[in-house]
Design a protein around this motif. Structure first.
Motif, mmCIF file in Angstrom:
data_model
loop_
_atom_site.group_PDB
_atom_site.id
_atom_site.type_symbol
_atom_site.label_atom_id
_atom_site.label_comp_id
_atom_site.label_asym_id
_atom_site.label_seq_id
_atom_site.Cartn_x
_atom_site.Cartn_y
_atom_site.Cartn_z
ATOM 1 N N ASN A 10 -23.808 19.245 20.377
ATOM 2 C CA ASN A 10 -24.242 18.120 19.530
ATOM 3 C C ASN A 10 -25.315 18.576 18.534
ATOM 4 O O ASN A 10 -26.292 17.884 18.294
ATOM 5 C CB ASN A 10 -24.768 16.948 20.370
ATOM 6 N N ALA A 11 -25.120 19.746 17.941
ATOM 7 C CA ALA A 11 -26.119 20.335 17.052
ATOM 8 C C ALA A 11 -25.958 19.885 15.605
ATOM 9 O O ALA A 11 -26.915 19.925 14.841
ATOM 10 C CB ALA A 11 -26.029 21.850 17.121
ATOM 11 N N CYS A 12 -24.777 19.453 15.208
ATOM 12 C CA CYS A 12 -24.507 19.096 13.810
ATOM 13 C C CYS A 12 -25.010 17.702 13.487
ATOM 14 O O CYS A 12 -24.962 16.801 14.315
ATOM 15 C CB CYS A 12 -23.009 19.159 13.526
ATOM 16 N N ARG A 13 -25.493 17.543 12.256
ATOM 17 C CA ARG A 13 -25.944 16.259 11.741
ATOM 18 C C ARG A 13 -25.218 15.981 10.424
ATOM 19 O O ARG A 13 -24.687 16.895 9.794
ATOM 20 C CB ARG A 13 -27.460 16.279 11.493
ATOM 21 N N VAL A 14 -25.233 14.738 9.997
ATOM 22 C CA VAL A 14 -24.562 14.354 8.752
ATOM 23 C C VAL A 14 -25.170 15.142 7.591
ATOM 24 O O VAL A 14 -26.382 15.243 7.466
ATOM 25 C CB VAL A 14 -24.704 12.837 8.504
ATOM 26 N N GLY A 15 -24.310 15.718 6.774
ATOM 27 C CA GLY A 15 -24.749 16.492 5.619
ATOM 28 C C GLY A 15 -24.770 17.991 5.840
ATOM 29 O O GLY A 15 -24.894 18.750 4.883
ATOM 30 N N ASP A 16 -24.650 18.451 7.092
ATOM 31 C CA ASP A 16 -24.639 19.884 7.379
ATOM 32 C C ASP A 16 -23.353 20.519 6.842
ATOM 33 O O ASP A 16 -22.282 19.920 6.898
ATOM 34 C CB ASP A 16 -24.720 20.147 8.884
ATOM 35 N N LYS A 17 -23.480 21.744 6.349
ATOM 36 C CA LYS A 17 -22.324 22.528 5.919
ATOM 37 C C LYS A 17 -21.921 23.405 7.096
ATOM 38 O O LYS A 17 -22.742 24.177 7.604
ATOM 39 C CB LYS A 17 -22.702 23.384 4.711
ATOM 40 N N VAL A 18 -20.676 23.265 7.575
ATOM 41 C CA VAL A 18 -20.247 23.958 8.789
ATOM 42 C C VAL A 18 -18.950 24.734 8.568
ATOM 43 O O VAL A 18 -18.175 24.441 7.658
ATOM 44 C CB VAL A 18 -20.047 22.966 9.966
ATOM 45 N N LEU A 19 -18.743 25.719 9.429
ATOM 46 C CA LEU A 19 -17.503 26.480 9.469
ATOM 47 C C LEU A 19 -16.728 26.000 10.685
ATOM 48 O O LEU A 19 -17.254 26.014 11.802
ATOM 49 C CB LEU A 19 -17.797 27.982 9.585
ATOM 50 N N ILE A 20 -15.487 25.535 10.469
ATOM 51 C CA ILE A 20 -14.657 25.090 11.586
ATOM 52 C C ILE A 20 -13.442 26.002 11.690
ATOM 53 O O ILE A 20 -12.986 26.561 10.687
ATOM 54 C CB ILE A 20 -14.213 23.611 11.443
ATOM 55 N N GLU A 21 -12.939 26.165 12.918
ATOM 56 C CA GLU A 21 -11.745 26.968 13.109
ATOM 57 C C GLU A 21 -10.763 26.239 14.004
ATOM 58 O O GLU A 21 -11.152 25.428 14.838
ATOM 59 C CB GLU A 21 -12.082 28.342 13.682
ATOM 60 N N GLU A 22 -9.493 26.543 13.801
ATOM 61 C CA GLU A 22 -8.421 25.908 14.550
ATOM 62 C C GLU A 22 -8.445 26.374 15.998
ATOM 63 O O GLU A 22 -8.764 27.528 16.286
ATOM 64 C CB GLU A 22 -7.088 26.275 13.902
ATOM 65 N N THR A 23 -8.130 25.449 16.915
ATOM 66 C CA THR A 23 -8.116 25.774 18.336
ATOM 67 C C THR A 23 -7.013 24.974 19.019
ATOM 68 O O THR A 23 -6.291 24.230 18.367
ATOM 69 C CB THR A 23 -9.501 25.490 18.971
ATOM 70 N N ARG A 24 -6.907 25.108 20.307
ATOM 71 C CA ARG A 24 -5.897 24.346 21.056
ATOM 72 C C ARG A 24 -6.246 22.859 20.996
ATOM 73 O O ARG A 24 -7.395 22.506 20.731
ATOM 74 C CB ARG A 24 -5.860 24.811 22.506
ATOM 75 N N PRO A 25 -5.292 21.967 21.243
ATOM 76 C CA PRO A 25 -5.619 20.542 21.242
ATOM 77 C C PRO A 25 -6.651 20.204 22.317
ATOM 78 O O PRO A 25 -6.460 20.500 23.491
ATOM 79 C CB PRO A 25 -4.277 19.872 21.545
ATOM 80 N N LEU A 26 -7.756 19.594 21.902
ATOM 81 C CA LEU A 26 -8.821 19.224 22.833
ATOM 82 C C LEU A 26 -8.756 17.746 23.202
ATOM 83 O O LEU A 26 -9.257 17.348 24.250
ATOM 84 C CB LEU A 26 -10.182 19.541 22.211
ATOM 85 N N SER A 27 -8.175 16.932 22.320
ATOM 86 C CA SER A 27 -7.968 15.511 22.590
ATOM 87 C C SER A 27 -6.868 15.035 21.651
ATOM 88 O O SER A 27 -6.181 15.842 21.024
ATOM 89 C CB SER A 27 -9.253 14.715 22.382
ATOM 90 N N ARG A 28 -6.724 13.730 21.543
ATOM 91 C CA ARG A 28 -5.655 13.185 20.716
ATOM 92 C C ARG A 28 -5.760 13.634 19.255
ATOM 93 O O ARG A 28 -4.758 13.942 18.612
ATOM 94 C CB ARG A 28 -5.693 11.664 20.797
ATOM 95 N N HIS A 29 -6.972 13.682 18.708
ATOM 96 C CA HIS A 29 -7.159 14.029 17.306
ATOM 97 C C HIS A 29 -7.877 15.356 17.076
ATOM 98 O O HIS A 29 -7.858 15.859 15.958
ATOM 99 C CB HIS A 29 -7.960 12.931 16.602
ATOM 100 N N LYS A 30 -8.525 15.901 18.089
ATOM 101 C CA LYS A 30 -9.334 17.111 17.894
ATOM 102 C C LYS A 30 -8.507 18.376 18.094
ATOM 103 O O LYS A 30 -8.015 18.639 19.181
ATOM 104 C CB LYS A 30 -10.517 17.145 18.871
#
Length: 101
Positions: free
Chosen positions: A55-75
């Protein structure tokens, strides 16, 4: 990105637009796409739900995301790193700005 990128893994850089969920953030990724007829570049924005374990990210942060296995319905994405923190004004500065206006 000091580490070597793995082949075949999708990665995007985006801005966190929501952090209201527990261990989940919504990241907006903007890209430029050329219009097929007018040959003009158009901004396209897509939102991805990404897993944020600490829970480190806050609104406005610039982040790097990467594809992974399905973690939930949308994630299907995971926050790899926070590139740039959002600029936050402290409450004292906000109050002074409102008084001056």
């Amino acid at each position: 990105m000091a580490e070597k990128a793995k082949k075949g893994i999708k990665r995007f850089v985006g801005i966190v637009v929501s952090d209201k969920m527990d261990k989940t953030v919504v990241v907006a990724v903007e890209r430029l796409k050329m219009h097929p007829i007018y040959k003009k570049y158009i901004k396209r924005r897509k939102k991805f739900m990404a897993h944020d374990e600490e829970n480190a990210c806050r609104v406005g942060d610039k982040v790097l995301i990467e594809e992974t296995r399905p973690l939930s319905r949308h994630k299907r994405w995971r926050v790899k790193s926070i590139i740039e923190r959002a600029k936050v004004l402290d409450k004292g500065t906000e109050e002074k700005a409102q008084e001056e206006a």
